[in-house]
Scaffold this active site. Structure first.
Site, PDB file in Angstrom:
ATOM      1  CD  GLU A 106      -1.388  -0.277   3.680  1.00 49.53           C
ATOM      2  OE1 GLU A 106      -2.582  -0.459   3.388  1.00 49.53           O
ATOM      3  OE2 GLU A 106      -0.989  -0.170   4.854  1.00 49.53           O
ATOM      4  CB  ILE A 107       1.622   3.953  -2.128  1.00 42.98           C
ATOM      5  CG1 ILE A 107       2.675   2.961  -2.622  1.00 42.98           C
ATOM      6  CG2 ILE A 107       2.206   5.372  -2.079  1.00 42.98           C
ATOM      7  CD1 ILE A 107       3.161   3.223  -4.047  1.00 42.98           C
TER       8      ILE A 107
END
Length: 386
Positions: free
Chosen positions: A289-290
């Site tokens: 995840e960013i």
């Protein structure tokens, strides 16, 4: 059992369930030219011809290269206030080394972003030495506070122990693990509050033994900021129902008491097929995840996590951070603030996301097989969000 033991065993369990059911425009580096250091022949007399390799003086060898520091970042432009973040233990050093090598080769060698490592124990010298040598940015090492990796005071530990025993008998994945529950709770509500993380606005989560199959030639953090994105993913799938039987009830309790946090044009359709009455168990796979750390630190997210935390499901059931993050993103963000990184080719055992466009894969030196793309698997959630 500590942080990544739980994560490793969990992914192995995923494997079992799964089978049961640019090129960069970066100029090439300038390396020293190595030549044979031939001893000069006897100086020629008079006008005798001389071979070229006897008249040129060869510089002394330069192995190892003693030039201090790393070469400058190769991608132009300003950098975002961003970091990679990894939960790991000392024994994960060689598996996280593989992940770092993947991230550096495919992306970070161009940008030199920092990397924060977190552990419920002290990192040893070998872990620091190996990882700091591989990361092109600065490395930081933090110990998780005990209060973030333990039972909160409102949890009935006898009740929690009985639940773990029952789940073990039912063979529910990680049903009897205490450490795994601590990890899920920490990833859900505390990693972004660690003192080392307070220096940053953006994060990219990386776990041991992941692979990136294509070159990433743009700044993903800047893309998120420029396009007003706050959360992103590469894979989505269904959560195991047995691990979260009351999570949606706890979510509806939150929405009842904090209606001000539920935004319009949100991603409810990703989470529910009946307008929010029930949960369809879809979630973004949070090992990649960013995201925006300020969103996680917002009143809306903190209230959401606190409400779930007091419901007790991290310990009385086995709530994972992936559905917690996903439900929060689906309700607290507008759907166009969530981004699917379709162009990031990613692998975490046992699932692969591989771009299907042939020209894209050729242009970005991809090494994944598009036939392995999990997006077309029946266990993958079909996404109504952009």
């Amino acid at each position: 059992m500590t942080i990544a033991e739980a994560a490793t065993d969990y992914t192995q369990a995923l494997v079992l369930l799964y089978f049961i059911g640019s090129s960069s425009s970066v100029p090439s580096a300038s390396w020293p030219v190595y030549q044979d250091n031939k001893s000069p022949a006897t100086p020629p007399q008079g006008n005798a011809p001389v071979a070229n390799d006897e008249v040129q003086q060869v510089a002394p060898g330069t192995t190892p290269n003693e030039q201090e520091g790393l070469p400058p970042a190769t991608a132009p432009g300003d950098r975002m206030n961003a970091t990679f973040v990894t939960l790991a233990r000392n024994s994960d050093v060689w598996e996280i080394a593989k992940s770092i090598r993947q991230v550096e080769d495919r992306f970070n060698r161009k940008f030199h972003y920092d990397w924060v490592f977190l552990n419920d124990d002290e990192f040893d010298d070998q872990f620091k030495k190996v990882t700091s040598a591989l990361v092109s940015g600065k490395t930081k090492y933090g110990k998780i506070p005990k209060e973030h990796w333990s039972f909160p005071e409102w949890i009935d530990q006898d009740k929690a122990a009985k639940v773990r025993e029952t789940m073990k008998e039912k063979k529910i994945i990680y049903g009897d693990s205490v450490s795994y529950r601590h990890m899920c709770r920490y990833e859900s509500g505390f990693f972004f509050r660690h003192p080392l993380m307070l220096d940053y606005e953006w994060y990219w989560r990386v776990e041991p033994s992941v692979e990136l199959y294509c070159d990433i030639n743009y700044d993903t953090f800047k893309f998120m900021a420029d396009n007003k994105k706050k959360y992103s993913f590469t894979l989505s799938l269904y959560e195991y129902v047995e691990t979260i039987p009351t999570l949606w009830d706890a979510t509806k309790n939150f929405t009842k008491h904090y209606p001000q946090h539920i935004v319009k044009d949100n991603g409810m359709k990703f989470l529910s097929d009946d307008g929010g009455e029930t949960y369809n168990h879809c979630h973004f796979w949070s090992n990649f995840e960013i995201g925006n750390l300020n969103w996680l630190r917002s009143d809306a997210y903190i209230d959401f996590f606190t409400s779930l935390d007091h419901a007790g499901g991290f310990f009385y059931e086995r709530w994972g951070d992936a559905p917690v993050h996903s439900i929060a993103a689906g309700l607290l963000l507008q759907k166009d603030e969530i981004h699917f990184f379709n162009d990031i080719a990613y692998y975490h055992v046992p699932f692969t996301h591989c771009p299907t466009g042939e020209q894209y894969r050729l242009d970005h030196k991809c090494s994944c097989n598009p036939k392995d793309n999990f997006d077309w698997n029946g266990y993958s959630c079909k996404l109504p969000v952009p």
